[in-house]
Scaffold this active site. Structure first.
Site, PDB file in Angstrom:
ATOM      1  N   SER A  51       0.871  -1.185   0.000  1.00  0.00           N
ATOM      2  CA  SER A  51       0.000   0.000   0.000  1.00  0.00           C
ATOM      3  C   SER A  51       0.902   1.226   0.000  1.00  0.00           C
ATOM      4  O   SER A  51       2.093   1.131   0.308  1.00  0.00           O
ATOM      5  CB  SER A  51      -0.885  -0.002   1.253  1.00  0.00           C
ATOM      6  OG  SER A  51      -0.066   0.159   2.402  1.00  0.00           O
ATOM      7  N   ASP A  86      -0.746  -1.575  -4.097  1.00  0.00           N
ATOM      8  CA  ASP A  86      -2.117  -1.843  -3.663  1.00  0.00           C
ATOM      9  C   ASP A  86      -2.833  -0.497  -3.437  1.00  0.00           C
ATOM     10  O   ASP A  86      -2.314   0.365  -2.710  1.00  0.00           O
ATOM     11  CB  ASP A  86      -2.015  -2.631  -2.349  1.00  0.00           C
ATOM     12  CG  ASP A  86      -3.319  -3.289  -1.932  1.00  0.00           C
ATOM     13  OD1 ASP A  86      -4.191  -3.487  -2.789  1.00  0.00           O
ATOM     14  OD2 ASP A  86      -3.440  -3.624  -0.725  1.00  0.00           O
ATOM     15  N   ASP A 108      -6.898   2.926  -7.604  1.00  0.00           N
ATOM     16  CA  ASP A 108      -8.187   2.842  -6.916  1.00  0.00           C
ATOM     17  C   ASP A 108      -8.862   4.215  -6.892  1.00  0.00           C
ATOM     18  O   ASP A 108      -8.689   4.994  -5.958  1.00  0.00           O
ATOM     19  CB  ASP A 108      -7.987   2.306  -5.486  1.00  0.00           C
ATOM     20  CG  ASP A 108      -9.312   2.215  -4.738  1.00  0.00           C
ATOM     21  OD1 ASP A 108     -10.367   2.518  -5.341  1.00  0.00           O
ATOM     22  OD2 ASP A 108      -9.293   1.843  -3.548  1.00  0.00           O
ATOM     23  N   GLY A 182      -9.873  -5.595   6.612  1.00  0.00           N
ATOM     24  CA  GLY A 182      -9.718  -5.597   8.071  1.00  0.00           C
ATOM     25  C   GLY A 182     -10.398  -6.788   8.718  1.00  0.00           C
ATOM     26  O   GLY A 182     -10.940  -7.660   8.027  1.00  0.00           O
ATOM     27  N   HIS A 209     -10.792  -8.458  -2.746  1.00  0.00           N
ATOM     28  CA  HIS A 209     -10.109  -7.746  -1.663  1.00  0.00           C
ATOM     29  C   HIS A 209     -10.690  -8.204  -0.327  1.00  0.00           C
ATOM     30  O   HIS A 209     -11.775  -8.765  -0.279  1.00  0.00           O
ATOM     31  CB  HIS A 209     -10.306  -6.228  -1.820  1.00  0.00           C
ATOM     32  CG  HIS A 209      -9.377  -5.637  -2.835  1.00  0.00           C
ATOM     33  ND1 HIS A 209      -8.318  -4.829  -2.498  1.00  0.00           N
ATOM     34  CD2 HIS A 209      -9.323  -5.774  -4.186  1.00  0.00           C
ATOM     35  CE1 HIS A 209      -7.661  -4.482  -3.584  1.00  0.00           C
ATOM     36  NE2 HIS A 209      -8.250  -5.036  -4.628  1.00  0.00           N
ATOM     37  N   GLY A 210      -9.956  -7.920   0.747  1.00  0.00           N
ATOM     38  CA  GLY A 210     -10.459  -8.274   2.070  1.00  0.00           C
ATOM     39  C   GLY A 210     -10.547  -9.778   2.279  1.00  0.00           C
ATOM     40  O   GLY A 210     -11.508 -10.277   2.859  1.00  0.00           O
ATOM     41  N   VAL A 232      -4.734 -10.814   0.866  1.00  0.00           N
ATOM     42  CA  VAL A 232      -4.730 -11.166   2.293  1.00  0.00           C
ATOM     43  C   VAL A 232      -3.703 -10.297   3.012  1.00  0.00           C
ATOM     44  O   VAL A 232      -2.525 -10.296   2.657  1.00  0.00           O
ATOM     45  CB  VAL A 232      -4.359 -12.661   2.472  1.00  0.00           C
ATOM     46  CG1 VAL A 232      -4.281 -13.016   3.957  1.00  0.00           C
ATOM     47  CG2 VAL A 232      -5.364 -13.557   1.760  1.00  0.00           C
ATOM     48  N   ASN A 233      -4.161  -9.575   4.011  1.00  0.00           N
ATOM     49  CA  ASN A 233      -3.263  -8.698   4.756  1.00  0.00           C
ATOM     50  C   ASN A 233      -3.467  -8.839   6.268  1.00  0.00           C
ATOM     51  O   ASN A 233      -2.582  -9.282   6.991  1.00  0.00           O
ATOM     52  CB  ASN A 233      -3.505  -7.234   4.307  1.00  0.00           C
ATOM     53  CG  ASN A 233      -2.551  -6.262   4.967  1.00  0.00           C
ATOM     54  OD1 ASN A 233      -1.508  -6.653   5.483  1.00  0.00           O
ATOM     55  ND2 ASN A 233      -2.896  -4.988   4.955  1.00  0.00           N
TER      56      ASN A 233
HETATM   57  P1  13P Z   1      -7.551  -7.872   4.441  1.00  0.00           P
HETATM   58  O1  13P Z   1      -6.626  -7.057   5.260  1.00  0.00           O
HETATM   59  O2  13P Z   1      -8.956  -7.826   4.931  1.00  0.00           O
HETATM   60  O3  13P Z   1      -7.049  -9.270   4.236  1.00  0.00           O
HETATM   61  O4  13P Z   1      -7.599  -7.193   2.983  1.00  0.00           O
HETATM   62  C1  13P Z   1      -6.425  -7.120   2.222  1.00  0.00           C
HETATM   63  C2  13P Z   1      -6.645  -6.390   0.959  1.00  0.00           C
HETATM   64  O5  13P Z   1      -7.685  -6.451   0.354  1.00  0.00           O
HETATM   65  C3  13P Z   1      -5.531  -5.591   0.425  1.00  0.00           C
HETATM   66  O6  13P Z   1      -5.918  -4.792  -0.645  1.00  0.00           O
END
Ligand code: 13P
Length: 285
Positions: A51, A86, A108, A182, A209-210, A232-233
């Site tokens: 990011s 990202d 984005d 998140g 995403h997410g 995945v973050n």
């Molecule tokens: P999460 O942190 O929910 O896994 O989402 C990651 C993401 O979409 C990065 O762009």
């Protein structure tokens, strides 16, 4: 010479063969080592996501690019790895990251009117494709908060998705359909019907995403309905924090940062291996 590749071929093959490539976000050198180690062990392609906030944290795009390239060389990494911006916030930021050696970018502008989003994406695509990089764009809005990027879920519109792919010529489409950045509690309400329609109408590899916290049965359905990349973050961050917290709780005398953080990074490798298994990308390098 860079060993990095863009994500165009990776995602095309994944979509054809019915699996997804993971985008794992990175935060520092050891984080990157932990993920490269996991990818190589699994013989899976991977996408390293950065990011803008994480890019700044690590010293800027050129530092990140140099670090990833040097690690790949030193670790003798043989799997396909893409280095991806990202949620790039502007055309200029995307160009800056491509110039620094990133092989892929996401623009984005999902919160802007669709015409503006498409026109700017087109501009990034022209710049990126001339330099061998791939481009992802978002239509609709992913919910939650990530690195200061906040969104209230807004489902992607089919016609806007078709226009984005056709008019901008992007390589991957993040069609927001209920997923949230998140930590999440319970199951997200994903629009599986819309997913199938958008995938069939655009033929583009879709990006989810997410990805953290989405149960396996929903992940499998999303892959069946055209998702070739899943981000995945949060899950990795939570695992890292758990490892470090356990180490500190269990040893009041520990102070060497390499020892304090080690179990955090081991947990990232383990989590990434589980994720790649779930996404079906193991042995697809
Ligand atoms: P999460 O942190 O929910 O896994 O989402 C990651 C993401 O979409 C990065 O762009």
């Amino acid at each position: 010479m860079s060993r990095l590749v863009n994500m165009t071929r990776m995602l095309k093959v994944a979509k054809e063969e019915g699996y997804a490539v993971a985008q794992f976000n990175i935060n520092n050198l050891e984080w990157t080592q932990a993920l490269l180690r996991a990818g190589e062990e699994a013989q899976s392609p991977i996408i390293l996501g950065v990011s803008e906030g994480a890019g700044r944290y690590m010293g800027g795009a050129t530092v990140v690019s140099a670090m990833v390239n040097a690690l790949m060389e030193a670790m003798n990494i043989t799997i396909p790895v893409a280095l991806h911006l990202d949620h790039g916030s502007s055309v200029e930021v995307c160009k800056e990251y491509i110039d620094a050696g990133f092989t892929s970018v996401m623009l984005d502008l999902s919160s802007k009117p669709i015409d503006e989003n498409i026109a700017a994406s087109r501009e990034v695509v022209e710049y990126a494709h001339d330099r061998g990089a791939s481009v992802e764009a978002e239509v609709g809005i992913v919910g939650g908060e990530e690195d200061g990027v906040v969104g209230n879920v807004q489902y992607a519109d089919l016609d806007e998705c078709v226009r984005m792919v056709k008019e901008a010529g992007i390589d991957a489409l993040a069609a927001a359909l209920g997923s949230i950045h998140g930590p999440i509690t319970g199951e997200p309400k994903l629009g599986f019907t819309e997913m199938k329609e958008i995938s069939e109408a655009t033929q583009a590899p879709l990006v989810l995403h997410g990805g953290s916290g989405i149960p396996e049965h929903q992940i499998k359905k999303a892959i069946e309905r055209g998702h070739a990349k899943i981000n995945v973050n949060t899950e990795l961050q939570q695992q890292w924090a758990k490892g470090v917290r356990d180490t500190l709780d269990n040893d009041a005398k520990i102070y060497d940062p390499r020892k304090v953080m080690k179990s955090g990074f081991d947990k990232i490798t383990a989590e990434a291996l589980d994720v790649m298994e779930m996404f079906g990308s193991v042995n697809k390098a």
